[in-house]
Write an enzyme that holds these catalytic residues in place. Sequence first.
Site, PDB file in Angstrom:
ATOM      1  N   ASP A  27     -24.196  41.071  34.599  1.00  0.00           N
ATOM      2  CA  ASP A  27     -23.990  39.961  35.534  1.00  0.00           C
ATOM      3  C   ASP A  27     -23.078  38.953  34.842  1.00  0.00           C
ATOM      4  OD1 ASP A  27     -24.405  38.052  37.732  1.00  0.00           O
ATOM      5  OD2 ASP A  27     -26.110  39.325  38.206  1.00  0.00           O
ATOM      6  N   HIS A  56     -19.768  39.016  40.272  1.00  0.00           N
ATOM      7  CA  HIS A  56     -20.768  38.819  39.212  1.00  0.00           C
ATOM      8  C   HIS A  56     -20.349  39.531  37.925  1.00  0.00           C
ATOM      9  CE1 HIS A  56     -23.775  36.467  41.292  1.00  0.00           C
ATOM     10  NE2 HIS A  56     -23.839  37.324  42.288  1.00  0.00           N
ATOM     11  N   GLU A 109     -22.538  38.887  46.815  1.00  0.00           N
ATOM     12  CA  GLU A 109     -21.944  37.595  46.494  1.00  0.00           C
ATOM     13  C   GLU A 109     -20.582  37.712  45.808  1.00  0.00           C
ATOM     14  OE1 GLU A 109     -25.985  34.971  45.996  1.00  0.00           O
ATOM     15  OE2 GLU A 109     -25.338  36.087  44.233  1.00  0.00           O
TER      16      GLU A 109
HETATM   17  C1  ACM Z   1     -28.994  38.811  45.047  1.00  0.00           C
HETATM   18  O1  ACM Z   1     -30.071  38.201  45.041  1.00  0.00           O
HETATM   19  N1  ACM Z   1     -27.869  38.166  44.827  1.00  0.00           N
HETATM   20  C2  ACM Z   1     -28.933  40.235  45.279  1.00  0.00           C
END
Ligand code: ACM
Length: 487
Positions: free
Chosen positions: A156, A220, A284
């Site tokens: 991440d 991410h 995201e």
């Molecule tokens: C998430 O909670 N962004 C998958």
Amino acid sequence: MKASSLLFPLPKHLEDKDGVFRLHETTSVAAEPLLNAIGDQCAALLGCKRGGEDILFKVQKEMAEEAYRLTISKTQIVVRSSTPTGAFRALSTLRRLALLGENLIPCCTIEDEPSHSWRGLMLDCSRHMFSVTFIKKLIDIASLVHLNRFHWHLTDDQGWRIPLDGYDKLATIASKRTESQYTDGRTYGRLYTKEEILEVQAYAHAHHMLVIPELETPGHVSALLAAYPGLGCTKGPYAVPDSWGIFDEVLCAGNEEVFTFLEDAIGQVAALFTDPYLHIGGDECPHTAWDACPACQNRMKELGLEQSHQLQAYMTSRICKLVEQAGKRPIGWDEVLEGTEQLGLPKDLIVMSWRGLEGGIEAGKRGHEVIMSPNTAGCYFDYKHLDSEDEMGNLGVSTLRDVASFACAPPSLDPSVQENILGGQANLWTEKVCSAKQAEYLLFPRLLLMAGQLWNPQQSETNLRMRSLLQQLCDRLDVLSYRGPVS
Ligand code: ACM
Ligand code: ZN
């Protein structure tokens, strides 16, 4: 005590009988050859010995993979299953009876099998790392309540944890963050070693859980970009962020070097992790960098795409192909459904629905298999247990009542969607979870309730009546747990 008042998850069929089986160190265990390893495990976990047939594991063909039958009389315990996994589930039930009955196991007969095949727990080890010792403790407890998937969130923005041959800067740059939020600014993080990863997998497999590594794409990825800035649209420089967020810099969709890297990374991850699934992230992912990037704009022209968010569908399709080439089944967060009007989505992509049930319903209608993990319905365990300033937790609230009423496949859904729902999952994100004890407090007793809802769903009131039993289980298992109101 009756077995029916000691068991959570509650078995599908249970008949209480009179009397108890007394478990002690001279109790003996035998198993037919297919189940030999389970016999050893039973002796180790229940503190008895191999040799005689006080506890007997027998093969019974034509039972479902995770199904088992358990007959407990005063003189003998007989377990029947068609697979070692079914026998392990029976052993977990026995272990809970022994733990809570203090080795006096109430006589009963049980016939049991799960309602849902995907019963998962995700642990974010990017934002904060957790030791192999702690992960093994979690796997042991998760498997004790019949969970069968460990989704390991390993990359991440705030930290990359998977070692890849040929990419030394993952260790020196991508795995390190500055903890200005939580400590005096020291540097935090490292990669897991391959040995540690293999150790976790071996332990999970011995507990009949699969391990699903997650390699976040195309967003991410700040930590990766900090180490390898050539993979981003602006080419950096980038830094590993010291706080949570959604960051604009993502993998460049117009640069072939990105796909060369991904092919190599996915190939290595697929070789290191032996189970059938690989999670490719997908959540995201902003499009602002793609809008401003000549290479991404060229890619859009080449594909005849009008909107940059369709580049995510392009990335998803190419990445899924790489995952399939590496012999794995891809899973993505529900944003993978967006921008797919022109390019579609690979049919074998499993969709993990986190922003409510809607993404999962849409995916199911489109023929994708689905895992439900909605943050709107109790599946996010980084959320507070209670809407109170005094509780730890972040962003939202998942009360015990929410978890106790979680349904991954509500009966109101169309049967065509229902049949695509594999099950559900609890997620623990860890930006603000800096220690194993904090993780335990957020996980328990919610994880036990979640396990019950995935194995054998009950009315929430039925679940909540078991509260003191769940508490006892947490105490016996030496986990810190929330003891406050249920909502
Ligand atoms: C998430 O909670 N962004 C998958
Ligand atoms: Zn670009």
